[in-house]
Design a protein around this motif. Sequence first.
Motif, PDB file in Angstrom:
ATOM      1  N   ALA A   1      56.760 -76.426 -31.009  1.00  0.00           N
ATOM      2  CA  ALA A   1      57.404 -77.665 -31.456  1.00  0.00           C
ATOM      3  C   ALA A   1      56.552 -78.381 -32.487  1.00  0.00           C
ATOM      4  N   LYS A   2      55.239 -78.342 -32.286  1.00  0.00           N
ATOM      5  CA  LYS A   2      54.331 -78.976 -33.258  1.00  0.00           C
ATOM      6  C   LYS A   2      54.379 -78.276 -34.607  1.00  0.00           C
ATOM      7  N   ALA A   3      54.750 -76.988 -34.584  1.00  0.00           N
ATOM      8  CA  ALA A   3      54.852 -76.239 -35.835  1.00  0.00           C
ATOM      9  C   ALA A   3      56.284 -76.240 -36.369  1.00  0.00           C
ATOM     10  N   GLY A   4      57.177 -76.998 -35.718  1.00  0.00           N
ATOM     11  CA  GLY A   4      58.545 -77.117 -36.202  1.00  0.00           C
ATOM     12  C   GLY A   4      59.473 -76.003 -35.754  1.00  0.00           C
ATOM     13  N   ILE A   5      59.102 -75.308 -34.674  1.00  0.00           N
ATOM     14  CA  ILE A   5      59.936 -74.213 -34.170  1.00  0.00           C
ATOM     15  C   ILE A   5      60.518 -74.606 -32.819  1.00  0.00           C
ATOM     16  N   PRO A   6      61.833 -74.779 -32.708  1.00  0.00           N
ATOM     17  CA  PRO A   6      62.422 -75.104 -31.401  1.00  0.00           C
ATOM     18  C   PRO A   6      62.400 -73.888 -30.470  1.00  0.00           C
ATOM     19  N   VAL A   7      61.945 -74.114 -29.248  1.00  0.00           N
ATOM     20  CA  VAL A   7      61.866 -73.038 -28.255  1.00  0.00           C
ATOM     21  C   VAL A   7      62.601 -73.469 -26.996  1.00  0.00           C
ATOM     22  N   GLN A   8      63.494 -72.619 -26.528  1.00  0.00           N
ATOM     23  CA  GLN A   8      64.189 -72.838 -25.259  1.00  0.00           C
ATOM     24  C   GLN A   8      63.532 -71.972 -24.195  1.00  0.00           C
ATOM     25  N   VAL A   9      63.137 -72.578 -23.084  1.00  0.00           N
ATOM     26  CA  VAL A   9      62.488 -71.862 -21.983  1.00  0.00           C
ATOM     27  C   VAL A   9      63.540 -71.439 -20.970  1.00  0.00           C
ATOM     28  N   GLN A  10      63.512 -70.166 -20.558  1.00  0.00           N
ATOM     29  CA  GLN A  10      64.565 -69.629 -19.703  1.00  0.00           C
ATOM     30  C   GLN A  10      63.968 -68.808 -18.561  1.00  0.00           C
ATOM     31  N   ALA A  11      64.027 -69.358 -17.342  1.00  0.00           N
ATOM     32  CA  ALA A  11      63.594 -68.623 -16.150  1.00  0.00           C
ATOM     33  C   ALA A  11      64.731 -67.725 -15.688  1.00  0.00           C
ATOM     34  N   MET A  12      64.407 -66.469 -15.346  1.00  0.00           N
ATOM     35  CA  MET A  12      65.435 -65.509 -14.970  1.00  0.00           C
ATOM     36  C   MET A  12      65.032 -64.753 -13.708  1.00  0.00           C
ATOM     37  N   GLU A  13      66.021 -64.384 -12.905  1.00  0.00           N
ATOM     38  CA  GLU A  13      65.770 -63.520 -11.758  1.00  0.00           C
ATOM     39  C   GLU A  13      65.209 -62.184 -12.250  1.00  0.00           C
TER      40      GLU A  13
ATOM     41  N   THR B   1      61.067 -70.870 -45.239  1.00  0.00           N
ATOM     42  CA  THR B   1      60.837 -72.114 -45.975  1.00  0.00           C
ATOM     43  C   THR B   1      61.140 -73.294 -45.070  1.00  0.00           C
ATOM     44  N   TRP B   2      60.389 -74.377 -45.289  1.00  0.00           N
ATOM     45  CA  TRP B   2      60.551 -75.581 -44.458  1.00  0.00           C
ATOM     46  C   TRP B   2      61.564 -76.511 -45.111  1.00  0.00           C
ATOM     47  N   GLU B   3      62.639 -76.811 -44.407  1.00  0.00           N
ATOM     48  CA  GLU B   3      63.639 -77.742 -44.909  1.00  0.00           C
ATOM     49  C   GLU B   3      64.443 -78.306 -43.741  1.00  0.00           C
ATOM     50  N   ASN B   4      64.847 -79.548 -43.887  1.00  0.00           N
ATOM     51  CA  ASN B   4      65.666 -80.204 -42.845  1.00  0.00           C
ATOM     52  C   ASN B   4      65.046 -80.074 -41.460  1.00  0.00           C
ATOM     53  N   ASN B   5      63.704 -80.270 -41.409  1.00  0.00           N
ATOM     54  CA  ASN B   5      62.978 -80.240 -40.133  1.00  0.00           C
ATOM     55  C   ASN B   5      63.085 -78.900 -39.399  1.00  0.00           C
ATOM     56  N   GLY B   6      63.067 -77.840 -40.165  1.00  0.00           N
ATOM     57  CA  GLY B   6      63.098 -76.515 -39.546  1.00  0.00           C
ATOM     58  C   GLY B   6      62.712 -75.434 -40.535  1.00  0.00           C
TER      59      GLY B   6
ATOM     60  N   GLY C   1      71.844 -61.828 -46.608  1.00  0.00           N
ATOM     61  CA  GLY C   1      72.822 -62.739 -47.199  1.00  0.00           C
ATOM     62  C   GLY C   1      73.215 -63.904 -46.309  1.00  0.00           C
ATOM     63  N   ARG C   2      72.544 -64.018 -45.151  1.00  0.00           N
ATOM     64  CA  ARG C   2      72.898 -65.091 -44.211  1.00  0.00           C
ATOM     65  C   ARG C   2      71.675 -65.959 -43.942  1.00  0.00           C
ATOM     66  N   LYS C   3      71.883 -67.253 -43.971  1.00  0.00           N
ATOM     67  CA  LYS C   3      70.786 -68.183 -43.731  1.00  0.00           C
ATOM     68  C   LYS C   3      70.648 -68.399 -42.227  1.00  0.00           C
ATOM     69  N   GLU C   4      69.435 -68.182 -41.713  1.00  0.00           N
ATOM     70  CA  GLU C   4      69.212 -68.384 -40.280  1.00  0.00           C
ATOM     71  C   GLU C   4      67.973 -69.243 -40.050  1.00  0.00           C
ATOM     72  N   ARG C   5      67.998 -69.948 -38.945  1.00  0.00           N
ATOM     73  CA  ARG C   5      66.881 -70.820 -38.583  1.00  0.00           C
ATOM     74  C   ARG C   5      65.992 -70.114 -37.573  1.00  0.00           C
ATOM     75  N   LEU C   6      64.696 -70.374 -37.654  1.00  0.00           N
ATOM     76  CA  LEU C   6      63.743 -69.804 -36.694  1.00  0.00           C
ATOM     77  C   LEU C   6      63.773 -70.639 -35.426  1.00  0.00           C
ATOM     78  N   ALA C   7      64.555 -70.175 -34.458  1.00  0.00           N
ATOM     79  CA  ALA C   7      64.633 -70.785 -33.136  1.00  0.00           C
ATOM     80  C   ALA C   7      64.464 -69.667 -32.120  1.00  0.00           C
ATOM     81  N   ILE C   8      63.836 -69.963 -30.997  1.00  0.00           N
ATOM     82  CA  ILE C   8      63.413 -68.903 -30.069  1.00  0.00           C
ATOM     83  C   ILE C   8      63.806 -69.251 -28.639  1.00  0.00           C
ATOM     84  N   VAL C   9      64.227 -68.228 -27.894  1.00  0.00           N
ATOM     85  CA  VAL C   9      64.422 -68.327 -26.445  1.00  0.00           C
ATOM     86  C   VAL C   9      63.316 -67.520 -25.774  1.00  0.00           C
ATOM     87  N   VAL C  10      62.550 -68.163 -24.891  1.00  0.00           N
ATOM     88  CA  VAL C  10      61.466 -67.494 -24.174  1.00  0.00           C
ATOM     89  C   VAL C  10      61.895 -67.252 -22.740  1.00  0.00           C
ATOM     90  N   SER C  11      61.812 -66.002 -22.302  1.00  0.00           N
ATOM     91  CA  SER C  11      62.245 -65.625 -20.957  1.00  0.00           C
ATOM     92  C   SER C  11      61.047 -65.265 -20.087  1.00  0.00           C
TER      93      SER C  11
END
Length: 542
Positions: A405-417, A363-368, A375-385
């Motif tokens: 981001a345009k769809a309201g999903i925060p994504v963190q970009v992560q470059a890894m060895e 569900t969309w609420e509070n910009n997310g 039983g636990r509320k979690e936000r759809l946020a993603i780390v991309v490796s």
Amino acid sequence: MASEPETLSPIGYSDAGALQIINLIFQSLLSADLGTNEIKPFLASEMPTVTREDSATLFTYTIREEARWSNGTPVTAMDVAFTLKVAKAPLLNNESLKPQLEFIRDIKIDSENPKRFTFVCAGYAPEMELLTGDFFILPAYLFDPENLLQHIRVAALSRDPSELENDKKLKAFAAKFNTPAYGRDSNLLQGSGGYTLEHWENGRYLTLKRKKDWWGKTSNTQHLTANPQRISFQVIPDITTALLALNNRQLDLLENIPAAEFEQLKQSKQFLKDYSLHAPDAFEFVYAGINTRSSRFLDKRTRQALAYLLDTRNLIKVSHQSYATPTVGVIPPSIRKFYNDSLQSYSYHPDKAKKLLSESGWTWENNGWYKITNGRKERLAIVVSYRAGNTNFENAAVIFQQNAAKAGIPVQVQAMEGSLLSQQSKEHQFDVFFRSLSGNPFAFNFKPLLHTSYAEKGGLNYTGFGTPESDSILDRISTTVTSEAELATLLKRLQAIMHDEAAFIPLYYVKERVAIHRRFTNTKVSGLKPNYDVSAFTLTAE
């Protein structure tokens, strides 16, 4: 090379760079001649004879009479049997090879000819002929000087190998074989190929040296080659640095050249005086993997929503220009008989993504986007490796980040060895990653990558993809397929399931981009990895 291999173990390697080097040190019974793109006998003297018997198929090989190990002793069927034991036994780091050889149930060695043997295989599939010969043969004298595996029969490993997990000799062998030395030590990396590992400077270069009196030079077989006296693989993670070295004539060959730079090189008359450019259709594809074990991605509709934000066509435009082809499956679109062209690719469609998220319980609420899970509320946020230094993966991650981001999903970009990314993938410690895989047009056994039996930690099914139907299809492809028509039906259905599950999402197949110095001829440029045969290179006449 953009990154150095994690290991040069002929059993446990996991990347294309390692495969190229291992190919120069070890040999398989059969392999592809990159000059003709045909399967030909390499360590074997000829293609196997095939005999079908009810539920089994027999493949009989003879090893070349002249084939020798580095110490001068002949390569025999006992070495093939030993290799099968290493590939099938429990406790050993053989996860990538073991499933490819499951169908080989036993080996029978000719009592009168130590170089002749027969594989006893379960069922029949057209690609079995290649698969029976497509693994590197190990020297038993060097890998097992104490004969710790001699008492184990291959047939026993094809039944329930777990019975051997407490075998003292096997445990002793595993304790040695699983050490890094068996993938790095030049004293152990001695095969029947024309080269030996001369030096490995971590993070800088690997050098191979041609054997002084290699048996292949006297075999009168054109596709068995070891022409350069020395081959040096330079490790240059940064492509800008690699291109500078190429333009300064410090490299004889560079592959994986970015499309924009490749186009610039095509326009440089000065560069083209010294180098030839090649862009063969490759059998390498880029895919996105989503961790289905995460509570956020358990529902396939959530994964489908993310697939609609990947924007493959824009990614190809940014990263590859005209040097890539979109795909809906793991089969190259060029192999039309096996490619499922009835499927529609996940084009960029944020509205469909939002609708699928709602249907999946977000569900969309509070910009997310939020969901109650266990039983636990979690936000759809993603780390991309993705692997650091790969601009194509970086572009894919950034484009996905912007679209999400345009769809309201925060994504963190992560470059890894690279090795860390592999480790975390095997440990299931990721949300989404971008990776590439190389294949060939001869074999379609995807069981190690997609079967749920390989989805445990350490297995190659990183995403956890799999349904009872897909498992059944993968089992049939690897053991019981009897015709090309049946194989086509199964592969197309597998692609449809993968498309619907959206866990392992193929994006596009690439065209390779290679520059080779004109002082070389007989380069055998091909769409098959490694896209050229450096062992065949000869200097052009001045």
